[in-house]
Design an enzyme around this catalytic site. Structure first.
Site, PDB file in Angstrom:
ATOM      1  N   ASN A  49       0.942  -1.238   0.103  1.00  0.00           N
ATOM      2  CA  ASN A  49      -0.128   0.014   0.046  1.00  0.00           C
ATOM      3  C   ASN A  49       0.714   1.206  -0.015  1.00  0.00           C
ATOM      4  OD1 ASN A  49       0.820  -0.643   2.497  1.00  0.00           O
ATOM      5  ND2 ASN A  49      -1.076   0.257   3.375  1.00  0.00           N
ATOM      6  N   GLU A  62       4.608  -4.324  11.890  1.00  0.00           N
ATOM      7  CA  GLU A  62       3.702  -3.218  11.466  1.00  0.00           C
ATOM      8  C   GLU A  62       2.472  -4.202  10.856  1.00  0.00           C
ATOM      9  OE1 GLU A  62       3.560  -0.720  12.775  1.00  0.00           O
ATOM     10  OE2 GLU A  62       5.474  -0.145  13.457  1.00  0.00           O
ATOM     11  N   CYS A  90      -3.347   0.894   6.451  1.00  0.00           N
ATOM     12  CA  CYS A  90      -3.239   0.231   7.783  1.00  0.00           C
ATOM     13  C   CYS A  90      -3.987   0.574   9.035  1.00  0.00           C
ATOM     14  CB  CYS A  90      -1.933  -0.580   8.164  1.00  0.00           C
ATOM     15  SG  CYS A  90      -0.811   0.688   8.380  1.00  0.00           S
ATOM     16  N   GLU A 111       7.954   2.053  14.414  1.00  0.00           N
ATOM     17  CA  GLU A 111       8.730   2.828  13.693  1.00  0.00           C
ATOM     18  C   GLU A 111       8.731   4.212  14.014  1.00  0.00           C
ATOM     19  OE1 GLU A 111       6.962   0.922   9.638  1.00  0.00           O
ATOM     20  OE2 GLU A 111       9.105  -0.120   9.687  1.00  0.00           O
TER      21      GLU A 111
HETATM   22  P1  NAD Z   1       0.859  -9.642   3.260  1.00  0.00           P
HETATM   23  O1  NAD Z   1       0.883 -10.009   4.758  1.00  0.00           O
HETATM   24  O2  NAD Z   1       0.087 -10.616   2.292  1.00  0.00           O
HETATM   25  O3  NAD Z   1       2.274  -9.647   2.951  1.00  0.00           O
HETATM   26  C1  NAD Z   1       3.332  -8.594   3.414  1.00  0.00           C
HETATM   27  C2  NAD Z   1       4.600  -9.074   2.756  1.00  0.00           C
HETATM   28  O4  NAD Z   1       5.192 -10.111   3.620  1.00  0.00           O
HETATM   29  C3  NAD Z   1       4.678  -9.278   1.253  1.00  0.00           C
HETATM   30  O5  NAD Z   1       5.974  -8.447   0.920  1.00  0.00           O
HETATM   31  C4  NAD Z   1       4.862 -10.766   1.191  1.00  0.00           C
HETATM   32  O6  NAD Z   1       5.320 -11.257   0.029  1.00  0.00           O
HETATM   33  C5  NAD Z   1       5.653 -11.226   2.508  1.00  0.00           C
HETATM   34  N1  NAD Z   1       5.260 -12.470   3.017  1.00  0.00           N
HETATM   35  C6  NAD Z   1       4.118 -13.173   2.821  1.00  0.00           C
HETATM   36  N2  NAD Z   1       4.468 -14.452   3.557  1.00  0.00           N
HETATM   37  C7  NAD Z   1       5.805 -14.259   4.047  1.00  0.00           C
HETATM   38  C8  NAD Z   1       6.249 -15.444   4.861  1.00  0.00           C
HETATM   39  N3  NAD Z   1       5.660 -16.543   5.035  1.00  0.00           N
HETATM   40  N4  NAD Z   1       7.565 -15.050   4.987  1.00  0.00           N
HETATM   41  C9  NAD Z   1       8.208 -14.013   4.828  1.00  0.00           C
HETATM   42  N5  NAD Z   1       7.399 -12.933   4.084  1.00  0.00           N
HETATM   43  C10 NAD Z   1       6.275 -13.099   3.785  1.00  0.00           C
HETATM   44  O7  NAD Z   1       0.269  -8.295   3.311  1.00  0.00           O
HETATM   45  P2  NAD Z   1      -0.072  -7.206   2.040  1.00  0.00           P
HETATM   46  O8  NAD Z   1      -1.434  -7.822   1.469  1.00  0.00           O
HETATM   47  O9  NAD Z   1       1.022  -6.877   1.059  1.00  0.00           O
HETATM   48  O10 NAD Z   1      -0.434  -5.609   2.942  1.00  0.00           O
HETATM   49  C11 NAD Z   1      -1.942  -5.584   3.390  1.00  0.00           C
HETATM   50  C12 NAD Z   1      -1.694  -5.644   5.009  1.00  0.00           C
HETATM   51  O11 NAD Z   1      -0.477  -5.056   5.338  1.00  0.00           O
HETATM   52  C13 NAD Z   1      -2.821  -5.255   5.519  1.00  0.00           C
HETATM   53  O12 NAD Z   1      -3.321  -6.240   6.628  1.00  0.00           O
HETATM   54  C14 NAD Z   1      -2.446  -3.820   6.070  1.00  0.00           C
HETATM   55  O13 NAD Z   1      -3.041  -3.661   7.545  1.00  0.00           O
HETATM   56  C15 NAD Z   1      -0.874  -4.175   6.435  1.00  0.00           C
HETATM   57  N6  NAD Z   1      -0.292  -2.936   6.863  1.00  0.00           N
HETATM   58  C16 NAD Z   1       0.146  -2.825   7.736  1.00  0.00           C
HETATM   59  C17 NAD Z   1       0.944  -1.529   8.173  1.00  0.00           C
HETATM   60  C18 NAD Z   1       1.399  -1.008   9.369  1.00  0.00           C
HETATM   61  O14 NAD Z   1       2.369  -0.348   9.385  1.00  0.00           O
HETATM   62  N7  NAD Z   1       0.941  -1.379  10.415  1.00  0.00           N
HETATM   63  C19 NAD Z   1       1.208  -0.404   7.061  1.00  0.00           C
HETATM   64  C20 NAD Z   1       0.798  -0.976   5.721  1.00  0.00           C
HETATM   65  C21 NAD Z   1       0.004  -2.244   5.507  1.00  0.00           C
END
Ligand code: NAD
Length: 483
Positions: A152, A249, A283, A457
């Site tokens: 995002n 995060e 998020c 962060e």
């Molecule tokens: P996701 O959890 O599907 O993927 C996040 C990242 O993790 C990707 O780069 C993915 O390739 C990697 N990943 C997936 N499985 C993994 C594993 N087993 N080991 C290591 N890496 C792995 O999330 P998304 O769909 O990319 O993003 C949306 C989510 O992120 C939402 O839930 C949102 O709330 C959250 N988010 C949180 C913040 C925050 O700062 N708290 C900010 C932005 C997004």
């Protein structure tokens, strides 16, 4: 439209590729066009990235902090000079409108580079007097850190993770989301141009499997993930095997509480920002909007009026305020939540469809009469869908707001500041706002509690998460041994 980078990965100061890796197609969400084709990192690329980071880190940590800081500041200047081009690329990668990417994404990344450049030289240890003897402490880098990003805010996330890591003497191997892989490569180029020695910021592309290989490598000291709760649980568990530091995060379902005495225009504006900015793919969004019954009718009427003015369309047109969702998967997920909310009895106030553009677009959508048990009130949608819930009094709303596994963010709108502070104190959330929402300046620590994450962060708090303390006891006299 083509946005093909020179190669898929950036390792040891240069672009590299290995076509043996599975293909990643990068889609421009507004049209569905393939704008780049990359390859997932193979074990050889991952090995090269970790090896170069390990090689480069020791000398980097040994530099004077002001010398590291100068490079980060130069990189921030380059980002600001190139903001227009970088914003365009971010828009192609994510589908977010230029109107946002010009002011929110790379500019906030540059802020992080400047902030941690300024902060790093001020970090010192302590001297602890013990009579004749004393202890002094040294704040040391952790070593090689892995950053894993969500889709995002891909470039902001790459900056928010790498800036404190590098400023404090660490190296970073960064894996962007496979959905938005382009911005991090630009950052790697910019760091080199600013004078960062090769190997200190490497970018490797890939899906979860590549992330998993990085997280469990014995050379890695720390993992910082931005992603969903289920991914966070897996990555945290994998990192625990090597007793690695983590920052998580993760997602949220944050409450935004609007009391009867709040300024109507401000509350409506904040609720819209908290649900429709970046097409709701934020998020910390305040997606459970609790509205006190006395203001509810006026709030909903004004909200519908203002939501109807949102300009959806071509993200590259600066007049556009809302673009498409990032992917087909995300659009389908969001539309399924909309249908589910109707089926569970929530009242659709506006939106609910895709609008004239169709494709990956979803209209700004508001549901009223949402109740705590509905799926829409419990699960993170990550799209432009606002749930409005009613409440009568303060203690009731605090209890309901806290009744969730998440704890990323929370907001309160009221003219009664005593109440505002009391409510915020009672809310289980890591990042809170009073009469504001979703402002995340780099000076302020950002992160969640409960299932929404671990660590922070930004702000001084990030120093704790990218360094560790060494205590040194200094004996100033004879050793007093009993044998
Ligand atoms: P996701 O959890 O599907 O993927 C996040 C990242 O993790 C990707 O780069 C993915 O390739 C990697 N990943 C997936 N499985 C993994 C594993 N087993 N080991 C290591 N890496 C792995 O999330 P998304 O769909 O990319 O993003 C949306 C989510 O992120 C939402 O839930 C949102 O709330 C959250 N988010 C949180 C913040 C925050 O700062 N708290 C900010 C932005 C997004």
């Amino acid at each position: 439209m083509i946005a093909q980078p020179k190669a898929s990965h950036f390792v040891d100061g240069a672009y590299v590729d290995d076509t043996a890796g599975a293909v990643i197609e990068v889609i421009y969400p507004a049209t569905g066009a393939v704008i780049a084709r990359l390859h997932e990192a193979t074990p050889a690329v991952i090995e090269a990235a970790l090896a170069s980071a390990t090689r480069a880190q020791t000398a980097w940590a040994a530099l004077r902090p002001v010398d590291r800081a100068r490079i980060l500041r130069r990189a921030a200047d380059i980002i600001r000079d190139r903001n227009a081009d970088l914003a365009r690329l971010e828009t192609l990668d994510t589908g977010k409108p230029l109107q946002e990417t010009l002011v929110a994404d790379w500019p906030s990344g540059a802020d992080a580079l400047e902030y941690f450049a300024g902060l790093a030289p001020t970090i010192t240890g302590q001297t602890i007097p013990l009579g004749r003897d004393f202890v002094y402490t040294i704040r040391e880098a952790l070593g090689v850190c892995v950053g894993i990003g969500a889709w995002n805010y891909p470039s902001q996330i790459a900056c928010w993770k790498s800036a404190p890591a590098l400023a404090l003497g660490n190296a970073m191997v960064f894996k962007p989301s496979e959905v938005t892989p382009l911005g991090a490569l630009q950052l790697a180029e910019i760091y080199i141009e600013a004078g960062l020695p090769a190997g200190l910021f490497n970018v490797v592309q890939g899906r979860g499997g590549v992330g998993g290989s990085l997280v469990t490598d014995p050379r890695v000291a720390k993992v910082s993930l931005t992603g969903s709760v289920p991914t966070g649980q897996k990555v945290y568990a994998a990192a625990a095997g090597g007793m690695r530091h983590v920052t998580m995060e993760l997602g949220g379902k944050s409450p935004l509480i609007i009391f009867d005495d709040a300024s109507l225009e401000d509350a409506v504006g904040a609720a819209m920002l908290a649900n429709f900015y970046s097409a709701g793919q934020v998020c910390s969004n305040g997606t459970r909007v609790f509205v006190q019954k006395g203001i509810k009718a006026r709030f909903l009427a004004r909200l519908a009026e203002r939501a109807a003015t949102i300009v959806m369309g071509d993200p590259l047109d600066e007049a556009t305020q809302m673009g498409p969702l990032v992917s087909e998967l995300q659009r389908d997920k969001v539309l399924a939540y909309v249908q589910g909310a109707v089926a569970e009895g929530a009242r659709l106030v506006c939106g609910g469809g895709q609008g004239a553009q169709a494709g990956l677009f979803v209209e700004p959508t508001v549901f009223a009469d949402v109740t705590d048990g509905m799926t829409l009130a419990r699960e993170e949608v990550f799209g432009p869908v606002m749930a409005v819930l009613d409440f009568d009094d303060e203690s009731e709303v605090v209890a309901r707001a806290n009744d969730t596994q998440f704890g990323l963010a929370a907001g309160v709108f009221t003219a009664d500041l005593t109440r505002a502070h009391r409510v915020i104190a009672a809310l289980q959330a890591g990042t809170c706002w009073i009469n504001a929402y979703n402002l995340t300046p780099v000076e302020s620590p950002f992160g969640g509690v409960k299932a929404s994450g671990v660590g922070r962060e930004n702000g001084h708090a990030a120093v704790e998460h990218y360094s560790q303390i060494k205590s040194v006891y200094v004996g100033m006299g004879p050793v007093d041994a009993p044998y």
